[in-house]
Design a protein around this motif. Structure first.
Motif, PDB file in Angstrom:
ATOM      1  N   GLN A  41       0.852  -1.386   0.007  1.00 45.65           N
ATOM      2  CA  GLN A  41       0.437   0.032   0.348  1.00 45.65           C
ATOM      3  C   GLN A  41       0.772   1.340  -0.023  1.00 45.65           C
ATOM      4  O   GLN A  41       0.747   2.257  -0.539  1.00 45.65           O
ATOM      5  CB  GLN A  41      -0.910  -0.044   1.226  1.00 45.65           C
ATOM      6  N   ASN A  42       2.172   1.511   0.754  1.00 46.52           N
ATOM      7  CA  ASN A  42       2.960   2.460   0.891  1.00 46.52           C
ATOM      8  C   ASN A  42       3.704   2.624  -0.591  1.00 46.52           C
ATOM      9  O   ASN A  42       3.923   3.421  -0.926  1.00 46.52           O
ATOM     10  CB  ASN A  42       3.517   2.438   2.053  1.00 46.52           C
ATOM     11  N   LEU A  43       3.647   1.097  -1.014  1.00 45.92           N
ATOM     12  CA  LEU A  43       4.676   1.112  -2.864  1.00 45.92           C
ATOM     13  C   LEU A  43       3.503   1.628  -3.681  1.00 45.92           C
ATOM     14  O   LEU A  43       3.974   2.829  -5.511  1.00 45.92           O
ATOM     15  CB  LEU A  43       5.513   0.372  -2.944  1.00 45.92           C
ATOM     16  N   LEU A  44       3.076   1.084  -3.883  1.00 47.26           N
ATOM     17  CA  LEU A  44       2.111   0.646  -4.482  1.00 47.26           C
ATOM     18  C   LEU A  44       0.820   1.516  -4.752  1.00 47.26           C
ATOM     19  O   LEU A  44       0.108   1.980  -5.689  1.00 47.26           O
ATOM     20  CB  LEU A  44       0.943  -0.592  -5.143  1.00 47.26           C
ATOM     21  N   ASP A  78       6.730  -7.886 -11.279  1.00 51.49           N
ATOM     22  CA  ASP A  78       7.843  -6.705 -11.189  1.00 51.49           C
ATOM     23  C   ASP A  78       6.946  -5.666  -9.983  1.00 51.49           C
ATOM     24  O   ASP A  78       7.507  -5.188  -9.026  1.00 51.49           O
ATOM     25  CB  ASP A  78       7.983  -5.731 -12.127  1.00 51.49           C
ATOM     26  N   ASP A  79       5.318  -5.506  -9.914  1.00 53.21           N
ATOM     27  CA  ASP A  79       5.225  -4.708  -8.653  1.00 53.21           C
ATOM     28  C   ASP A  79       5.473  -5.478  -7.407  1.00 53.21           C
ATOM     29  O   ASP A  79       5.718  -5.215  -6.138  1.00 53.21           O
ATOM     30  CB  ASP A  79       3.588  -4.576  -9.167  1.00 53.21           C
ATOM     31  N   ALA A  80       4.697  -6.693  -7.159  1.00 53.50           N
ATOM     32  CA  ALA A  80       4.755  -7.506  -6.259  1.00 53.50           C
ATOM     33  C   ALA A  80       6.236  -7.753  -6.031  1.00 53.50           C
ATOM     34  O   ALA A  80       6.954  -7.500  -4.877  1.00 53.50           O
ATOM     35  CB  ALA A  80       3.823  -9.193  -6.182  1.00 53.50           C
ATOM     36  N   ARG A  81       7.110  -7.739  -6.835  1.00 55.59           N
ATOM     37  CA  ARG A  81       8.843  -8.147  -6.069  1.00 55.59           C
ATOM     38  C   ARG A  81       9.696  -6.278  -5.260  1.00 55.59           C
ATOM     39  O   ARG A  81      10.127  -6.953  -4.248  1.00 55.59           O
ATOM     40  CB  ARG A  81       9.539  -8.206  -7.251  1.00 55.59           C
ATOM     41  N   ALA A  82       8.712  -5.531  -5.736  1.00 61.61           N
ATOM     42  CA  ALA A  82       9.495  -4.506  -5.522  1.00 61.61           C
ATOM     43  C   ALA A  82       8.629  -4.357  -4.205  1.00 61.61           C
ATOM     44  O   ALA A  82       9.185  -3.680  -3.175  1.00 61.61           O
ATOM     45  CB  ALA A  82       8.839  -3.114  -6.017  1.00 61.61           C
ATOM     46  N   ALA A  83       7.542  -4.196  -3.264  1.00 59.74           N
ATOM     47  CA  ALA A  83       6.647  -4.171  -2.742  1.00 59.74           C
ATOM     48  C   ALA A  83       7.717  -4.981  -1.707  1.00 59.74           C
ATOM     49  O   ALA A  83       7.404  -5.008  -0.353  1.00 59.74           O
ATOM     50  CB  ALA A  83       4.452  -4.518  -2.433  1.00 59.74           C
ATOM     51  N   VAL A  84       8.041  -6.423  -1.481  1.00 60.14           N
ATOM     52  CA  VAL A  84       8.690  -7.372  -1.123  1.00 60.14           C
ATOM     53  C   VAL A  84       9.458  -7.200  -0.609  1.00 60.14           C
ATOM     54  O   VAL A  84      10.230  -7.016   0.444  1.00 60.14           O
ATOM     55  CB  VAL A  84       8.797  -9.212  -1.626  1.00 60.14           C
ATOM     56  N   ALA A  85      10.670  -6.343  -1.212  1.00 58.86           N
ATOM     57  CA  ALA A  85      11.600  -5.400  -1.088  1.00 58.86           C
ATOM     58  C   ALA A  85      11.130  -4.741  -0.096  1.00 58.86           C
ATOM     59  O   ALA A  85      12.412  -4.072   0.547  1.00 58.86           O
ATOM     60  CB  ALA A  85      12.630  -5.544  -2.671  1.00 58.86           C
ATOM     61  N   CYS A  86      10.639  -3.631   0.052  1.00 57.70           N
ATOM     62  CA  CYS A  86      10.001  -2.832   1.162  1.00 57.70           C
ATOM     63  C   CYS A  86       9.684  -3.625   2.763  1.00 57.70           C
ATOM     64  O   CYS A  86       9.679  -2.519   3.267  1.00 57.70           O
ATOM     65  CB  CYS A  86       8.665  -2.029   0.636  1.00 57.70           C
ATOM     66  N   VAL A  87       9.559  -4.366   3.083  1.00 62.18           N
ATOM     67  CA  VAL A  87       9.806  -5.166   3.642  1.00 62.18           C
ATOM     68  C   VAL A  87      11.015  -4.552   4.465  1.00 62.18           C
ATOM     69  O   VAL A  87      11.712  -5.862   4.465  1.00 62.18           O
ATOM     70  CB  VAL A  87       8.766  -6.460   3.829  1.00 62.18           C
ATOM     71  N   ASP A  88      10.675  -4.566   5.445  1.00 61.81           N
ATOM     72  CA  ASP A  88      12.015  -4.191   6.314  1.00 61.81           C
ATOM     73  C   ASP A  88      11.635  -4.637   7.867  1.00 61.81           C
ATOM     74  O   ASP A  88      13.362  -4.844   8.965  1.00 61.81           O
ATOM     75  CB  ASP A  88      13.451  -3.029   6.072  1.00 61.81           C
ATOM     76  N   ALA A  89      10.950  -4.378   8.561  1.00 61.66           N
ATOM     77  CA  ALA A  89      10.630  -5.056   9.518  1.00 61.66           C
ATOM     78  C   ALA A  89       9.418  -5.882   9.491  1.00 61.66           C
ATOM     79  O   ALA A  89       7.759  -5.797   9.016  1.00 61.66           O
ATOM     80  CB  ALA A  89      10.999  -4.139  10.618  1.00 61.66           C
ATOM     81  N   VAL A  90       8.813  -7.182  10.145  1.00 61.98           N
ATOM     82  CA  VAL A  90       7.975  -7.545  10.710  1.00 61.98           C
ATOM     83  C   VAL A  90       7.147  -7.879  12.846  1.00 61.98           C
ATOM     84  O   VAL A  90       8.430  -7.988  13.431  1.00 61.98           O
ATOM     85  CB  VAL A  90       8.105  -8.870  10.225  1.00 61.98           C
ATOM     86  N   ASP A  91       6.460  -6.651  13.468  1.00 59.06           N
ATOM     87  CA  ASP A  91       6.357  -6.229  14.142  1.00 59.06           C
ATOM     88  C   ASP A  91       7.201  -5.903  14.914  1.00 59.06           C
ATOM     89  O   ASP A  91       7.806  -6.587  16.221  1.00 59.06           O
ATOM     90  CB  ASP A  91       5.983  -8.666  14.778  1.00 59.06           C
ATOM     91  N   ASP A  92       8.009  -5.225  14.601  1.00 61.67           N
ATOM     92  CA  ASP A  92       9.256  -4.565  15.092  1.00 61.67           C
ATOM     93  C   ASP A  92      10.059  -5.188  15.113  1.00 61.67           C
ATOM     94  O   ASP A  92      11.297  -4.681  15.783  1.00 61.67           O
ATOM     95  CB  ASP A  92       9.179  -4.324  16.638  1.00 61.67           C
ATOM     96  N   GLY A  96      15.540  -9.053   6.663  1.00 66.76           N
ATOM     97  CA  GLY A  96      15.813  -8.949   5.476  1.00 66.76           C
ATOM     98  C   GLY A  96      15.464 -10.179   4.183  1.00 66.76           C
ATOM     99  O   GLY A  96      14.614 -11.331   5.115  1.00 66.76           O
ATOM    100  N   VAL A  97      14.484  -9.681   3.510  1.00 65.91           N
ATOM    101  CA  VAL A  97      13.915 -10.387   3.304  1.00 65.91           C
ATOM    102  C   VAL A  97      14.391 -10.136   0.687  1.00 65.91           C
ATOM    103  O   VAL A  97      15.064  -9.389   0.352  1.00 65.91           O
ATOM    104  CB  VAL A  97      12.461 -10.082   2.590  1.00 65.91           C
TER     105      VAL A  97
END
Length: 159
Positions: A41-44, A78-92, A96-97
């Motif tokens: 949501q933040n990226l796309l 490609d949108d999905a790959r970019a969104a996955v790359a934006c995940v940097d934390a899960v539950d604080d 690395g993804v």
């Protein structure tokens, strides 16, 4: 209710994703799904994330390493790959993804890109900052336990 004809059914692409965190991290499917939705949501934007329809199908995480399959609509890989790359934390908890590959079926995705852990983590004692400390090693990287947290290190950091 009747099924849609094959030419009208949605078509999907499947992304093989690896997730790496600290050895004591506890991450489940729901938390990763939520982090992926927010990243999308933040990226796309809301409309782009709804079009991509990112869904975590299978999630396995233990000892700081995990694998999952992420489903996205065809044309939005490609949108999905970019969104996955934006995940940097899960539950604080920092993670690395990485996307290991994309496939047209879940089975091909799992057989080609998932299924084998790179190496079983090993517990050892290392000298770090002139003190003996507990460390968990994976491949050529180590997670050294410091007062309640971890520090990432390589063999060059040890004496």
């Amino acid at each position: 209710m009747k099924h849609l004809p094959k030419h009208l059914r949605p078509r999907w692409r499947y992304l093989a994703v690896t997730v790496e965190g600290w050895p004591d991290a506890e991450i489940d499917r729901g938390a990763f799904q939520r982090a992926l939705w927010y990243a999308g949501q933040n990226l796309l934007g809301d409309a782009g994330a709804a079009d991509a329809d990112l869904t975590v199908l299978d999630f396995d995480f233990s000892d700081g390493y995990g694998e999952t399959v992420v489903r996205a609509r065809r044309g939005h890989a490609d949108d999905a790959r970019a969104a996955v790359a934006c995940v940097d934390a899960v539950d604080d908890q920092p993670v690395g993804v990485a996307v290991r590959g994309t496939s047209g079926t879940v089975r091909a995705c799992e057989e080609k890109y998932l299924g084998r852990r790179p190496e079983v983590p090993g517990q050892s004692t290392v000298v770090f900052e002139n003190e003996e400390r507990a460390a968990v090693g994976r491949n050529d990287a180590y997670d050294v336990r410091l007062d309640g947290s971890f520090a990432g290190a390589t063999e060059l950091d040890f004496e």
